[in-house]
Motif scaffolding. Structure first.
Motif, PDB file in Angstrom:
ATOM      1  N   GLY A  92       0.793  -1.228   0.000  1.00 19.99           N
ATOM      2  CA  GLY A  92       0.000   0.000   0.000  1.00 19.99           C
ATOM      3  C   GLY A  92       0.822   1.272   0.000  1.00 19.99           C
ATOM      4  O   GLY A  92       0.315   2.343   0.353  1.00 19.99           O
ATOM      5  N   SER A  93       2.089   1.195  -0.394  1.00 19.57           N
ATOM      6  CA  SER A  93       2.936   2.377  -0.458  1.00 19.57           C
ATOM      7  C   SER A  93       2.587   3.205  -1.700  1.00 19.57           C
ATOM      8  O   SER A  93       2.126   2.663  -2.709  1.00 19.57           O
ATOM      9  N   GLN A  94       2.837   4.514  -1.630  1.00 18.63           N
ATOM     10  CA  GLN A  94       2.522   5.415  -2.746  1.00 18.63           C
ATOM     11  C   GLN A  94       3.770   6.171  -3.168  1.00 18.63           C
ATOM     12  O   GLN A  94       4.450   6.791  -2.351  1.00 18.63           O
ATOM     13  N   LEU A  95       4.042   6.144  -4.491  1.00 18.33           N
ATOM     14  CA  LEU A  95       5.149   6.879  -5.083  1.00 18.33           C
ATOM     15  C   LEU A  95       4.602   7.749  -6.205  1.00 18.33           C
ATOM     16  O   LEU A  95       3.823   7.265  -7.047  1.00 18.33           O
ATOM     17  N   LEU A  96       4.983   9.003  -6.227  1.00 20.68           N
ATOM     18  CA  LEU A  96       4.624   9.913  -7.306  1.00 20.68           C
ATOM     19  C   LEU A  96       5.870  10.240  -8.114  1.00 20.68           C
ATOM     20  O   LEU A  96       6.952  10.417  -7.542  1.00 20.68           O
ATOM     21  N   THR A  97       5.731  10.324  -9.427  1.00 18.35           N
ATOM     22  CA  THR A  97       6.876  10.638 -10.281  1.00 18.35           C
ATOM     23  C   THR A  97       6.493  11.669 -11.330  1.00 18.35           C
ATOM     24  O   THR A  97       5.310  11.842 -11.641  1.00 18.35           O
ATOM     25  N   ALA A  98       7.506  12.318 -11.885  1.00 18.42           N
ATOM     26  CA  ALA A  98       7.279  13.293 -12.956  1.00 18.42           C
ATOM     27  C   ALA A  98       8.543  13.440 -13.779  1.00 18.42           C
ATOM     28  O   ALA A  98       9.622  13.694 -13.216  1.00 18.42           O
ATOM     29  N   PRO A  99       8.461  13.287 -15.112  1.00 26.13           N
ATOM     30  CA  PRO A  99       9.626  13.537 -15.962  1.00 26.13           C
ATOM     31  C   PRO A  99      10.033  15.004 -15.882  1.00 26.13           C
ATOM     32  O   PRO A  99       9.195  15.888 -15.739  1.00 26.13           O
ATOM     33  N   GLN A 100      11.336  15.241 -15.984  1.00 27.17           N
ATOM     34  CA  GLN A 100      11.890  16.587 -15.966  1.00 27.17           C
ATOM     35  C   GLN A 100      12.732  16.810 -17.225  1.00 27.17           C
ATOM     36  O   GLN A 100      13.043  15.867 -17.946  1.00 27.17           O
ATOM     37  N   PRO A 101      13.112  18.050 -17.523  1.00 29.28           N
ATOM     38  CA  PRO A 101      13.917  18.318 -18.725  1.00 29.28           C
ATOM     39  C   PRO A 101      15.250  17.572 -18.727  1.00 29.28           C
ATOM     40  O   PRO A 101      15.790  17.238 -17.671  1.00 29.28           O
ATOM     41  N   GLU A 102      15.731  17.292 -19.922  1.00 27.79           N
ATOM     42  CA  GLU A 102      17.057  16.719 -20.161  1.00 27.79           C
ATOM     43  C   GLU A 102      17.237  15.343 -19.530  1.00 27.79           C
ATOM     44  O   GLU A 102      18.329  14.960 -19.109  1.00 27.79           O
ATOM     45  N   GLY A 103      16.148  14.569 -19.451  1.00 29.02           N
ATOM     46  CA  GLY A 103      16.249  13.187 -19.022  1.00 29.02           C
ATOM     47  C   GLY A 103      16.219  12.952 -17.532  1.00 29.02           C
ATOM     48  O   GLY A 103      16.345  11.807 -17.081  1.00 29.02           O
ATOM     49  N   TRP A 104      16.042  13.996 -16.721  1.00 28.37           N
ATOM     50  CA  TRP A 104      15.925  13.815 -15.282  1.00 28.37           C
ATOM     51  C   TRP A 104      14.502  13.405 -14.924  1.00 28.37           C
ATOM     52  O   TRP A 104      13.571  13.645 -15.686  1.00 28.37           O
ATOM     53  N   VAL A 105      14.343  12.772 -13.765  1.00 34.96           N
ATOM     54  CA  VAL A 105      13.024  12.360 -13.294  1.00 34.96           C
ATOM     55  C   VAL A 105      12.932  12.671 -11.806  1.00 34.96           C
ATOM     56  O   VAL A 105      13.887  12.451 -11.051  1.00 34.96           O
ATOM     57  N   GLU A 106      11.784  13.188 -11.381  1.00 30.64           N
ATOM     58  CA  GLU A 106      11.510  13.392  -9.962  1.00 30.64           C
ATOM     59  C   GLU A 106      10.686  12.237  -9.418  1.00 30.64           C
ATOM     60  O   GLU A 106       9.801  11.730 -10.099  1.00 30.64           O
ATOM     61  N   VAL A 107      10.984  11.859  -8.178  1.00 29.41           N
ATOM     62  CA  VAL A 107      10.155  10.886  -7.471  1.00 29.41           C
ATOM     63  C   VAL A 107       9.927  11.420  -6.059  1.00 29.41           C
ATOM     64  O   VAL A 107      10.845  11.961  -5.434  1.00 29.41           O
ATOM     65  N   GLY A 108       8.687  11.299  -5.600  1.00 32.44           N
ATOM     66  CA  GLY A 108       8.362  11.858  -4.292  1.00 32.44           C
ATOM     67  C   GLY A 108       7.424  10.980  -3.506  1.00 32.44           C
ATOM     68  O   GLY A 108       6.728  10.111  -4.049  1.00 32.44           O
ATOM     69  N   GLY A 109       7.384  11.235  -2.192  1.00 33.58           N
ATOM     70  CA  GLY A 109       6.494  10.477  -1.336  1.00 33.58           C
ATOM     71  C   GLY A 109       6.503  11.024   0.083  1.00 33.58           C
ATOM     72  O   GLY A 109       7.236  11.952   0.410  1.00 33.58           O
TER      73      GLY A 109
END
Length: 214
Positions: free
Chosen positions: A191-208
């Motif tokens: 039941g864990s939750q991870l949020l992600t979002a692509p960023q410019p130049e191939g970077w990616v954000e992940v949050g929780g």
């Protein structure tokens, strides 16, 4: 015993679940890699972090069996604990930010070891999976709602070090996000939750969400 904190990272909306993380705030207490590896094996968390410079955010990450150049849930948890704008890991500099109840880190999906991203037709198929034998690092996933970017996932590290299934895996979420090229809302493990979002130049954000357990 060396002092350490225990966090739960990528907790669900009500504060439950999340992947436990051990953080040794005073990394100088165990400067040698062999001693750090031994403590990580003894604690048995999927990852244990040693903080070598709390002001600069310099950290060292270990599973029970190997040292890692980068890992997602240790970076999210330690960034939250230290409240720093960036972390320095062997792979590079990880950006970090706090946003309400979420802590986010920005990293490159090629930093962690490659995962086998294995798609299934339905979440029920993912839920029914047995733990595979050691060998391959498998991230099993299926769309819960493709239009909304909602994903059901489970993670099987396959290292044979006692961690048969990871409750929440930021690195695999980064790699799935990079492959799909879109923001995701991932429910992993129990039941864990991870949020992600692509960023410019191939970077990616992940949050929780992060909670201090003890």
């Amino acid at each position: 015993m060396t002092d350490y904190d225990v966090l739960r990272v990528f907790c669900g909306p009500t504060g439950g679940y999340g992947n436990e993380l051990g953080v040794v705030r005073d990394g100088s207490a165990l400067p040698e890699r062999a001693d750090r590896q031994a403590l990580a094996a003894k604690l048995g968390f999927s990852e244990t972090v040693f903080v070598d410079d709390p002001e600069r955010g310099v950290i060292d990450i270990y599973t029970p069996s190997v040292r890692l150049p980068f890992a997602g849930h240790p970076c999210v948890g330690t960034a939250w604990l230290l409240d720093v704008p960036e972390l320095v890991v062997p792979a590079g500099v990880v950006g970090a930010r706090q946003d309400g109840e979420f802590c986010w880190v920005e990293a490159r999906p090629e930093w962690p070891e490659p995962r086998t991203l294995r798609q299934y037709a339905t979440p029920a198929e993912v839920d029914a999976l047995d733990v595979p034998p050691p060998g391959e690092w498998v991230y099993a996933w299926a769309w819960e709602d493709e239009a909304a970017g909602r994903v059901r996932a489970r993670a099987f590290p396959g290292r044979g070090d006692g961690i048969e299934e990871d409750e929440a895996t930021g690195a695999a979420a980064l790699q799935l996000t990079a492959r799909l090229g879109r923001a995701l809302n991932i429910t992993q493990g129990k039941g864990s939750q991870l949020l992600t979002a692509p960023q410019p130049e191939g970077w990616v954000e992940v949050g929780g969400r992060v909670f201090l357990e003890r």
